[in-house]
Motif scaffolding. Structure first.
Motif, short mmCIF file in Angstrom:
data_model
loop_
_atom_site.label_atom_id
_atom_site.label_comp_id
_atom_site.label_asym_id
_atom_site.label_seq_id
_atom_site.Cartn_x
_atom_site.Cartn_y
_atom_site.Cartn_z
N SER A 134 19.69 -16.21 47.99
CA SER A 134 21.06 -16.69 48.16
C SER A 134 21.45 -16.92 49.61
O SER A 134 22.46 -17.55 49.89
CB SER A 134 22.05 -15.71 47.53
N THR A 136 15.99 -23.65 39.75
CA THR A 136 16.60 -22.95 38.62
C THR A 136 17.21 -21.67 39.17
O THR A 136 16.56 -20.96 39.94
CB THR A 136 15.54 -22.59 37.56
N LEU A 137 18.46 -21.40 38.81
CA LEU A 137 19.17 -20.25 39.35
C LEU A 137 19.08 -19.06 38.40
O LEU A 137 19.31 -19.20 37.20
CB LEU A 137 20.63 -20.59 39.60
N GLN A 189 26.06 -15.52 42.44
CA GLN A 189 25.99 -16.88 41.89
C GLN A 189 26.38 -17.91 42.96
O GLN A 189 25.73 -18.95 43.09
CB GLN A 189 26.93 -16.99 40.68
N GLY A 190 27.44 -17.62 43.72
CA GLY A 190 27.90 -18.57 44.73
C GLY A 190 26.84 -18.84 45.78
O GLY A 190 26.62 -19.99 46.18
N ARG A 241 18.34 -29.27 46.77
CA ARG A 241 18.49 -30.65 46.29
C ARG A 241 18.63 -31.62 47.45
O ARG A 241 18.16 -32.76 47.38
CB ARG A 241 19.70 -30.73 45.35
N LEU A 266 23.61 -18.50 45.41
CA LEU A 266 22.54 -19.26 44.78
C LEU A 266 22.89 -20.74 44.67
O LEU A 266 22.04 -21.61 44.86
CB LEU A 266 22.23 -18.69 43.39
N GLU A 267 24.14 -21.02 44.37
CA GLU A 267 24.56 -22.42 44.26
C GLU A 267 24.48 -23.12 45.61
O GLU A 267 24.13 -24.31 45.68
CB GLU A 267 25.97 -22.48 43.70
N GLU A 268 24.79 -22.40 46.68
CA GLU A 268 24.66 -22.99 48.02
C GLU A 268 23.19 -23.30 48.33
O GLU A 268 22.87 -24.36 48.89
CB GLU A 268 25.23 -22.04 49.07
N THR A 269 22.30 -22.38 47.96
CA THR A 269 20.88 -22.65 48.17
C THR A 269 20.41 -23.81 47.31
O THR A 269 19.62 -24.65 47.76
CB THR A 269 20.04 -21.39 47.85
N ASP A 270 20.91 -23.88 46.10
CA ASP A 270 20.57 -24.99 45.20
C ASP A 270 20.97 -26.32 45.83
O ASP A 270 20.20 -27.30 45.79
CB ASP A 270 21.27 -24.79 43.86
N ASP A 271 22.14 -26.37 46.43
CA ASP A 271 22.58 -27.59 47.11
C ASP A 271 21.61 -27.96 48.23
O ASP A 271 21.27 -29.14 48.41
CB ASP A 271 23.99 -27.40 47.68
#
Length: 242
Positions: free
Chosen positions: A20, A63-64, A45-46, A56, A48-53
């Motif tokens: 994260s 996958t989170l 979760q937040g 991408r 992880l979403e930043e890393t996902d961004d």
């Protein structure tokens, strides 16, 4: 026209803990750039979403998996390996980057709750991750596993005892596993990032200027190199040199 970046990890699946923020997040971006699909594990979760961004943005995919490695359901780590094989058909890379510092305190003042957290993240999670990921990593054409450690293991310092002791336990497990798989294609190593501007470092050294030391993005390429199919080092502790 600029050449396309090399993607030696195309089609591979990488499991990354501590993803994260910090080194784990930076490693995810590096592996994604090289073609790996990244399974990101962390509590928030937040984050992880930043890393996902970021993944991408580097042209990769992720996958989170929000999960507390030292939480009440830590035994569910045992399902990681089989679940990834069921979903993706493979697991090629394990990077255990998550770590806990606890309180910097005299040994005699260690609180049970802090000790349990440190053992949970630094040792128990290591054992469970090895246990669940060993079969698919052995089955992979070029399985790779890397665990982030610290120089505090070899250089004890007052008040750092709980952190150093649990990381020492982690190192022993990893080095033993490396010996057990040395006649397979799987390569297992430890990685010491030395001094890096992470949340753990800020917790330990609150007065330090983070801009004066190496950043996670500086360290990530060296760590990612240990995950590549052509990596030959095995059973080593690789120290990052800035």
């Amino acid at each position: 026209m600029a050449a396309e970046p090399a993607r030696p990890l195309a089609g591979q699946v990488a499991l990354i803990t501590g993803a994260s923020r910090g080194i784990g997040a930076a490693l995810a971006v590096e592996l994604a750039r090289r073609g790996a699909h990244c399974v990101l594990v962390a509590r928030t979760q937040g984050g992880l979403e930043e890393t996902d961004d970021a993944v991408r943005g580097a042209g990769g995919s992720a996958t989170l998996l929000p999960f507390d490695l030292a939480g009440k359901e830590a035994d569910k780590i045992d399902s990681f390996g089989p679940s990834l094989v069921e979903r993706f058909g493979r697991l090629d890379i394990l990077a255990h980057v998550a770590g806990a510092l606890g309180s910097l305190t005299p040994i005699a003042h260690i609180q049970p709750r802090d000790w349990t957290q440190l053992v949970g993240v630094n040792m128990n999670a290591t054992w469970r991750l090895i246990r669940t990921c060993d079969p698919p990593l052995r089955a992979a054409p070029a399985g790779r596993a890397v665990f982030v450690t610290t120089g505090r293991v070899q250089r004890p310092k007052p008040y750092w005892g709980p952190y150093g002791a649990t990381k020492a336990g982690m190192e022993h497990l990893v080095k033993t596993w490396a010996l057990e798989v040395e006649h397979t294609p799987l390569r297992v190593n430890l990685f010491d990032p030395d001094v890096v501007a992470t949340k753990l470092r800020a917790q330990a050294m609150p007065g330090e200027d983070p801009a004066s030391i190496a950043q996670p993005a500086d360290v990530a390429p060296a760590l990612a190199a240990l995950c590549l199919p052509d990596e030959t080092r095995h059973g080593e502790t690789v120290l990052f040199r800035s």
